[in-house]
Design an enzyme around this catalytic site. Sequence first.
Site, PDB file in Angstrom:
ATOM      1  N   HIS A 283       0.836  -1.200   0.000  1.00 49.41           N
ATOM      2  CA  HIS A 283       0.000   0.000   0.000  1.00 49.41           C
ATOM      3  C   HIS A 283       0.876   1.257   0.000  1.00 49.41           C
ATOM      4  CE1 HIS A 283      -2.838  -3.038   1.549  1.00 49.41           C
ATOM      5  NE2 HIS A 283      -3.765  -2.263   1.003  1.00 49.41           N
ATOM      6  N   ASP A 355      -4.306  -6.331  -8.015  1.00 49.98           N
ATOM      7  CA  ASP A 355      -4.583  -5.625  -6.772  1.00 49.98           C
ATOM      8  C   ASP A 355      -4.831  -4.158  -7.134  1.00 49.98           C
ATOM      9  OD1 ASP A 355      -4.917  -5.201  -4.061  1.00 49.98           O
ATOM     10  OD2 ASP A 355      -3.038  -6.157  -3.497  1.00 49.98           O
TER      11      ASP A 355
END
Length: 454
Positions: A283, A355
Amino acid sequence: MKHKQAGIWAIILVMILMLPACQGGAGTNMPGSGSADSASGNGQQQEGDAAKPPAEHEEQGGPASNTGASDSEEEGDPSKGNGAASDPAMAAAAAQLSKMTDKEKIGQLVMVGIEGTRMDDVARKMLDSYHVGGFIFFKDNIASTSQAVTLLNELKKANAYNPVPLWLSIDEEGGRVTRFPEEYVKLPSSGKVGSGNDPDVTRQVGELIGQKVGSIGINMVYAPVLDVNSNPDNPVIGDRSFGETAEEVGRQGIASMKGIQEAGVVPVVKHFPGHGDTSVDSHLGLPVVTHDIKRLHELEIAPFRKAIEQGADVVMVGHLLMTAIDETTPSSYSKAVITDLLRQELGFDGVVITDDMTMGAITKNIDAGEAAVKSILAGTNIVMIGHDYAQEEAVIQAITEAVESGVISGEVLDERVLATLALKQRYQLNDEPADMPDIERLNEDTRAVLKEIK
């Protein structure tokens, strides 16, 4: 294999010509169920039909057949080894594809996020102007069960005029990765479930996850995690993994996957090719894995290989750099990872999704639109853009320009979309509104399973 490109349209034509024997194209009956057509003729399921996974999942130990295409090069071949001409779902998908515009096809390449707890004008634009293939929902989108059902039904209603029903997807793993409100009894983490070493219980937990999300209208769940918890310093995996060895993660992960499938929800195994031995949160930045290829196959990749052999429908590719496979390109847009390894070497012929392309591993290194185009060329079917409407539109525009300029050829576009349409047909997705779920019954079932987890 250069002969494959020339054969794409021949195969699709064969599939279309066989449709009369399959009861009418988009209305083709799925295995063990009723018509997948709706009154609007858009290939959606009739009201009252429960979504069901393909019969192969329950009756066979091999991979789910014909969920997509194996690539041999960027142009690929949707018919490679999948018996497309005898598969009603693939035939119906080919008929559906033949009637779609390029804009509608491009929409199927993206999964987008939504802001807030009600459908707003931008979300409506995603449907009306971009024909997006689906939405991912986060904790901020779900305030209560009744609100969530209302939101999903609003999106379905707004999508009714599009030719393809929506993916409605969510991260729901149990433990710390849950998006559902406090009305539901929580399921434990995969680590806790896996520690019991009982695949039957793990399968029950997977089925509960599928029932839980399916009860409000969700049809795709980003679970199970097949990453091996091999690095105690890993900031993102930990107890999200079923265990510390490839063998136990594969065994427990497959049990969870099959439970979700039995609930009629599409499971997404993640994060290929293996996010377990990283110390960087993707992230925030790009994790780098430097193990040699032998070690990768023995540990990181092994659970995914087993899941593919046992009928995985969708594989999520993570944002990480595995230097032994591709020295320079992150897995989520690496041809070496997606086509050469996942498609060809492991034989996965299903749907590949990335993702979230708004994660720091991508945005700190490359424009998300450029990464999305590269990912589609590398073999991806669906690109996820989970946050920021401006970013979502920018990615869709980048893909559109790539299609219009020929960077993404018509053959590649059709191949990528065909696999997604076939999976939607196979699970009989529809845009019929969901009713309020029986939360207490689900909670009772959850409590019963919790008693079996030591």
